[in-house]
Design an enzyme around this catalytic site. Sequence first.
Site, PDB file in Angstrom:
ATOM      1  N   TYR A   1     -13.640  -4.632  -4.840  1.00  0.00           N
ATOM      2  CA  TYR A   1     -12.948  -5.572  -5.735  1.00  0.00           C
ATOM      3  C   TYR A   1     -13.569  -6.988  -5.699  1.00  0.00           C
ATOM      4  CZ  TYR A   1      -9.225  -2.002  -5.670  1.00  0.00           C
ATOM      5  OH  TYR A   1      -8.511  -0.839  -5.736  1.00  0.00           O
TER       6      TYR A   1
ATOM      7  N   HIS B   1     -12.465   4.912  -0.204  1.00  0.00           N
ATOM      8  CA  HIS B   1     -12.042   4.542  -1.567  1.00  0.00           C
ATOM      9  C   HIS B   1     -12.155   5.722  -2.545  1.00  0.00           C
ATOM     10  CE1 HIS B   1     -11.889   0.837  -4.431  1.00  0.00           C
ATOM     11  NE2 HIS B   1     -11.225   1.853  -4.938  1.00  0.00           N
TER      12      HIS B   1
HETATM   13  N1  LIG Z   1      -7.881   3.591  -4.901  1.00  0.00           N
HETATM   14  C1  LIG Z   1      -8.329   3.483  -6.148  1.00  0.00           C
HETATM   15  O1  LIG Z   1      -9.306   4.128  -6.542  1.00  0.00           O
HETATM   16  C2  LIG Z   1      -7.616   2.571  -7.101  1.00  0.00           C
HETATM   17  C3  LIG Z   1      -7.872   2.685  -8.478  1.00  0.00           C
HETATM   18  C4  LIG Z   1      -7.195   1.836  -9.349  1.00  0.00           C
HETATM   19  C5  LIG Z   1      -6.299   0.901  -8.841  1.00  0.00           C
HETATM   20  N2  LIG Z   1      -6.089   0.801  -7.483  1.00  0.00           N
HETATM   21  C6  LIG Z   1      -5.151  -0.216  -6.908  1.00  0.00           C
HETATM   22  O2  LIG Z   1      -3.917  -0.099  -7.579  1.00  0.00           O
HETATM   23  C7  LIG Z   1      -3.558  -1.361  -8.138  1.00  0.00           C
HETATM   24  C8  LIG Z   1      -2.712  -1.176  -9.367  1.00  0.00           C
HETATM   25  O3  LIG Z   1      -3.415  -0.492 -10.401  1.00  0.00           O
HETATM   26  P1  LIG Z   1      -3.918  -1.243 -11.727  1.00  0.00           P
HETATM   27  O4  LIG Z   1      -4.079  -2.679 -11.441  1.00  0.00           O
HETATM   28  O5  LIG Z   1      -5.109  -0.521 -12.234  1.00  0.00           O
HETATM   29  O6  LIG Z   1      -2.752  -0.956 -12.788  1.00  0.00           O
HETATM   30  P2  LIG Z   1      -1.156  -1.215 -12.851  1.00  0.00           P
HETATM   31  O7  LIG Z   1      -0.662  -1.886 -11.629  1.00  0.00           O
HETATM   32  O8  LIG Z   1      -0.557   0.083 -13.259  1.00  0.00           O
HETATM   33  O9  LIG Z   1      -1.018  -2.174 -14.114  1.00  0.00           O
HETATM   34  C9  LIG Z   1      -1.456  -3.495 -14.082  1.00  0.00           C
HETATM   35  C10 LIG Z   1      -1.162  -4.100 -15.452  1.00  0.00           C
HETATM   36  O10 LIG Z   1       0.262  -4.114 -15.658  1.00  0.00           O
HETATM   37  C11 LIG Z   1       0.678  -5.425 -16.009  1.00  0.00           C
HETATM   38  N3  LIG Z   1       1.990  -5.647 -15.367  1.00  0.00           N
HETATM   39  C12 LIG Z   1       2.255  -5.715 -14.042  1.00  0.00           C
HETATM   40  N4  LIG Z   1       3.577  -5.901 -13.824  1.00  0.00           N
HETATM   41  C13 LIG Z   1       4.161  -5.956 -15.039  1.00  0.00           C
HETATM   42  C14 LIG Z   1       5.506  -6.125 -15.468  1.00  0.00           C
HETATM   43  N5  LIG Z   1       6.502  -6.280 -14.601  1.00  0.00           N
HETATM   44  N6  LIG Z   1       5.738  -6.144 -16.803  1.00  0.00           N
HETATM   45  C15 LIG Z   1       4.733  -5.978 -17.704  1.00  0.00           C
HETATM   46  N7  LIG Z   1       3.437  -5.801 -17.350  1.00  0.00           N
HETATM   47  C16 LIG Z   1       3.154  -5.780 -16.024  1.00  0.00           C
HETATM   48  C17 LIG Z   1      -0.383  -6.350 -15.469  1.00  0.00           C
HETATM   49  O11 LIG Z   1      -0.488  -7.500 -16.283  1.00  0.00           O
HETATM   50  P3  LIG Z   1      -0.664  -8.999 -15.704  1.00  0.00           P
HETATM   51  O12 LIG Z   1      -1.642  -8.955 -14.544  1.00  0.00           O
HETATM   52  O13 LIG Z   1      -1.166  -9.775 -16.863  1.00  0.00           O
HETATM   53  O14 LIG Z   1       0.678  -9.400 -15.277  1.00  0.00           O
HETATM   54  C18 LIG Z   1      -1.647  -5.507 -15.597  1.00  0.00           C
HETATM   55  O15 LIG Z   1      -2.198  -5.622 -16.897  1.00  0.00           O
HETATM   56  C19 LIG Z   1      -4.931  -2.022  -8.379  1.00  0.00           C
HETATM   57  O16 LIG Z   1      -4.819  -3.405  -8.633  1.00  0.00           O
HETATM   58  C20 LIG Z   1      -5.617  -1.662  -7.101  1.00  0.00           C
HETATM   59  O17 LIG Z   1      -5.189  -2.486  -6.026  1.00  0.00           O
HETATM   60  C21 LIG Z   1      -6.719   1.643  -6.617  1.00  0.00           C
END
Ligand SMILES: NC(=O)c1ccc[n+]([C@@H]2O[C@H](COP(=O)([O-])OP(=O)(O)OC[C@H]3O[C@@H](n4cnc5c(N)ncnc54)[C@H](OP(=O)(O)O)[C@@H]3O)[C@@H](O)[C@H]2O)c1
Length: 272
Positions: free
Chosen positions: A47, A105
């Site tokens: 990241y 990861h």
């Molecule tokens: N291990 C892996 O391979 C892997 C892969 C993908 C992700 N991850 C981890 O999982 C975390 C979460 O996944 P992600 O970031 O891909 O997707 P997510 O958490 O499902 O969605 C993030 C999106 O949702 C919006 N959001 C968050 N809270 C909200 C709410 N209460 N109301 C409306 N919109 C909301 C955010 O917008 P704003 O930021 O504009 O608020 C952002 O655009 C990552 O950040 C990472 O740490 C791990």
Amino acid sequence: MEYLQAAGLSLPRLGLGTFRMQGDACRAAIESALALGYRHIDTAEMYGNEDAIGAAIAAAGIARKDLHVTTKVWNENLAPDAIRRAFDTSLRKLRLDHADLYLVHWPAKNMNLPAMFETLLRLKEEGRTRAIGVANFNIALLKSVVEEIKAPIACNQVEYHVMLDQTPLRRYLAAKAIPLVAYCPLAQGRTASNETLAAIGRKHGASAAQVALKWLLDQDGVAAIPKTSRRESQRANLDALNVGLDDEDRQAIAALPKNKRCVNPGFAPAWD
Ligand SMILES: NC(=O)c1ccc[n+]([C@@H]2O[C@H](COP(=O)([O-])OP(=O)(O)OC[C@H]3O[C@@H](n4cnc5c(N)ncnc54)[C@H](OP(=O)(O)O)[C@@H]3O)[C@@H](O)[C@H]2O)c1
């Protein structure tokens, strides 16, 4: 905050995801989240934000024992020496003397699982990480890790949300008492505009995103790490723990199409 117990860890069930957060904006988002009460931060060497997160943690002055930090080794660094180097760099950037959870990861095609886990277990034995785990492992890979190598993993972090079925994986993890940490728990924001979730939310004075999160957090052995930089969404996601869903809500959510995978890189393993 609610916690899951696994491999000696108390894992806060709601954490903050940090993918695509960088620099000063990332630092500010982490400072905001810690001030609101988040105690579980999810990052990864990939990241490129461990230094910003380290700065925010140092500024917050929270007792180390009260904070859970997960980081991850990228799948090009899975040889024993490379894991050690990546781990040392992550800790230095995070300004920590130990991690709480160190994850693989993504699996890699040519990885040597026994050698990887020997190295990871040594980091744990040395007290440099409190626990180890995996991300994006399918059931066949989990069986090798859990049943052959017998590594004490504290989680499998995988994509999981109202629009993606993970029943077989959940059953396997539940049978082994291993938590599932749900990434993309909001389907990368798509849940916020889903009309079924919005209608359920109206019943309970909650948003569609809160409904999506609570559906996950109502499941035994599941934690979630939604990402948001905005303070109001950080607060809303914490407050989702207080939403009460009923059977009718769960039936409506069960009827949503469950084939929307947000993350599927070219090197991903077969999922089933
Ligand atoms: N291990 C892996 O391979 C892997 C892969 C993908 C992700 N991850 C981890 O999982 C975390 C979460 O996944 P992600 O970031 O891909 O997707 P997510 O958490 O499902 O969605 C993030 C999106 O949702 C919006 N959001 C968050 N809270 C909200 C709410 N209460 N109301 C409306 N919109 C909301 C955010 O917008 P704003 O930021 O504009 O608020 C952002 O655009 C990552 O950040 C990472 O740490 C791990």
